[in-house]
Design an enzyme around this catalytic site. Structure first.
Site, PDB file in Angstrom:
ATOM      1  N   HIS A  41      23.772  42.869  66.277  1.00 29.73           N
ATOM      2  CA  HIS A  41      23.902  43.565  64.880  1.00 29.73           C
ATOM      3  C   HIS A  41      25.068  44.234  64.602  1.00 29.73           C
ATOM      4  O   HIS A  41      25.838  44.737  65.685  1.00 29.73           O
ATOM      5  CB  HIS A  41      22.649  44.522  64.581  1.00 29.73           C
ATOM      6  CG  HIS A  41      22.527  45.444  65.509  1.00 29.73           C
ATOM      7  ND1 HIS A  41      23.413  46.650  65.519  1.00 29.73           N
ATOM      8  CD2 HIS A  41      21.748  45.724  66.679  1.00 29.73           C
ATOM      9  CE1 HIS A  41      23.093  47.386  66.734  1.00 29.73           C
ATOM     10  NE2 HIS A  41      22.039  46.739  67.518  1.00 29.73           N
TER      11      HIS A  41
ATOM     12  N   ARG B 122      18.380  46.875  61.670  1.00 27.81           N
ATOM     13  CA  ARG B 122      19.721  46.816  61.849  1.00 27.81           C
ATOM     14  C   ARG B 122      20.155  45.382  62.074  1.00 27.81           C
ATOM     15  O   ARG B 122      21.269  44.705  61.599  1.00 27.81           O
ATOM     16  CB  ARG B 122      20.182  47.682  62.985  1.00 27.81           C
ATOM     17  CG  ARG B 122      19.672  47.519  64.449  1.00 27.81           C
ATOM     18  CD  ARG B 122      20.006  48.565  65.309  1.00 27.81           C
ATOM     19  NE  ARG B 122      19.500  48.561  66.593  1.00 27.81           N
ATOM     20  CZ  ARG B 122      18.312  49.087  67.173  1.00 27.81           C
ATOM     21  NH1 ARG B 122      17.296  49.442  66.208  1.00 27.81           N
ATOM     22  NH2 ARG B 122      17.939  49.071  68.432  1.00 27.81           N
TER      23      ARG B 122
ATOM     24  N   GLU C 212      15.207  44.981  70.190  1.00 25.68           N
ATOM     25  CA  GLU C 212      16.062  45.681  71.479  1.00 25.68           C
ATOM     26  C   GLU C 212      15.123  45.910  72.879  1.00 25.68           C
ATOM     27  O   GLU C 212      13.970  46.108  72.766  1.00 25.68           O
ATOM     28  CB  GLU C 212      16.551  46.790  70.993  1.00 25.68           C
ATOM     29  CG  GLU C 212      17.627  47.716  72.057  1.00 25.68           C
ATOM     30  CD  GLU C 212      18.542  46.617  72.747  1.00 25.68           C
ATOM     31  OE1 GLU C 212      18.420  45.557  73.431  1.00 25.68           O
ATOM     32  OE2 GLU C 212      19.872  46.949  72.697  1.00 25.68           O
TER      33      GLU C 212
HETATM   34  O1  LIG Z   1      20.900  52.295  72.658  1.00 22.99           O
HETATM   35  C1  LIG Z   1      20.678  50.749  72.594  1.00 22.99           C
HETATM   36  O2  LIG Z   1      19.356  50.691  72.047  1.00 22.99           O
HETATM   37  C2  LIG Z   1      21.514  49.996  73.098  1.00 22.99           C
HETATM   38  C3  LIG Z   1      22.255  48.922  72.293  1.00 22.99           C
HETATM   39  O3  LIG Z   1      23.005  49.778  71.216  1.00 22.99           O
HETATM   40  O4  LIG Z   1      22.520  50.648  73.794  1.00 22.99           O
HETATM   41  P1  LIG Z   1      23.151  50.247  75.438  1.00 22.99           P
HETATM   42  O5  LIG Z   1      24.345  49.585  74.961  1.00 22.99           O
HETATM   43  O6  LIG Z   1      23.327  51.729  76.034  1.00 22.99           O
HETATM   44  O7  LIG Z   1      22.120  49.367  76.001  1.00 22.99           O
END
Ligand SMILES: O=C(O)[C@@H](CO)OP(=O)(O)O
Length: 248
Positions: free
Chosen positions: A9, A60, A87
């Protein structure tokens, strides 16, 4: 030639504020919308045409997909949303600033929480109102399957059944599929597709809204993979994502 395009995203409000996001349903920023639109324009320029698109239950990703389809004049495209593409769940880190967390626990610990293969942050407590079991959108998901935190390994184990049953088999009949998801859920899919080792996957950071194309041969093995865009710019974007876990 069969293809799957993976797309993270565009910039979200918590990407901008450098906060751990995970399953928190934050919106895109203005910049994030512009990035998503640019991804759609790029895909159109390169002549992509999709048979079907997949995304998560998080806005998102959903909104990024909508911007892409709009720019490609593919608003009609069949879209399947599934929570399995969400995620990685960031447990009790969700909401915390990454640089401040690195200041408190050290950059090495933050790297472990962000990028290690099988170490998860502490879970959300059962009574924490951010727990997905209180969110109606997941009411059809058995409680035992709803994460309170996840390592990348847990995320991959959650995605793969859906990938194997609903996404990948469609390549037999479809030419090109689009999957719009998240930094870590996509790292999981890429690890699987490219057979990246548990150690090497630590180094992979995905830029926001840059189309990542996978080509498959007639046996549906990966034959080529590449990002669409300027290689130098993409490298800088990846480094910036890696640096989000550094102290200020
Ligand atoms: O905060 C999050 O969910 C992820 C993706 O944005 O971040 P990171 O890159 O720290 O895994």
């Amino acid at each position: 030639m069969r293809k799957i395009v993976l797309l993270r995203h565009g910039e979200s409000a918590w990407n901008k504020e450098n906060r751990f996001t995970g399953w928190t349903d934050v919106d895109l920023t203005e910049k994030g919308i512009a990035e998503a639109e640019k991804a759609g324009e790029t895909l159109k320029e390169y002549g992509f045409n999709f048979d079907k698109a997949y995304t998560s239950y998080l806005k998102r990703a959903v909104k990024t997909l909508n911007c892409v389809l709009d720019k490609m004049d593919l608003d009609w495209l069949p879209v399947e949303k599934n929570w399995s593409l969400n995620e990685k769940h960031y447990g009790d880190l969700q909401g915390l600033n990454k640089a401040e967390t690195a200041g408190k626990y050290g950059e090495e610990q933050v790297l472990i929480w962000r990028r290690s293969y099988d170490i998860a942050p502490n879970p959300l407590s059962e009574s924490d109102l951010r727990n997905a079991r209180f969110d109606y959108r997941y009411h059809e998901v058995p409680d035992a399957e709803l994460p309170r935190t996840e390592s990348l390994k847990d995320t991959i184990e959650r995605i793969m059944p859906y990938w194997e049953s609903d996404i990948f088999p469609n390549l037999k009949t479809a030419h090109t599929l689009l999957v719009v998801a998240h930094g870590n859920s996509l790292r999981g899919i890429i690890k699987h597709l490219k057979h990246i080792s548990d150690e090497e996957i630590v180094k992979l950071n995905l830029p926001t809204a840059v189309p990542y194309v996978f080509e498959f041969d007639e046996n549906l093995n990966v034959s080529n993979d590449y990002f669409l865009g300027n290689a130098e710019e993409i490298k800088k974007m990846m480094e910036a994502v890696a640096n989000q876990g550094k102290k200020k």
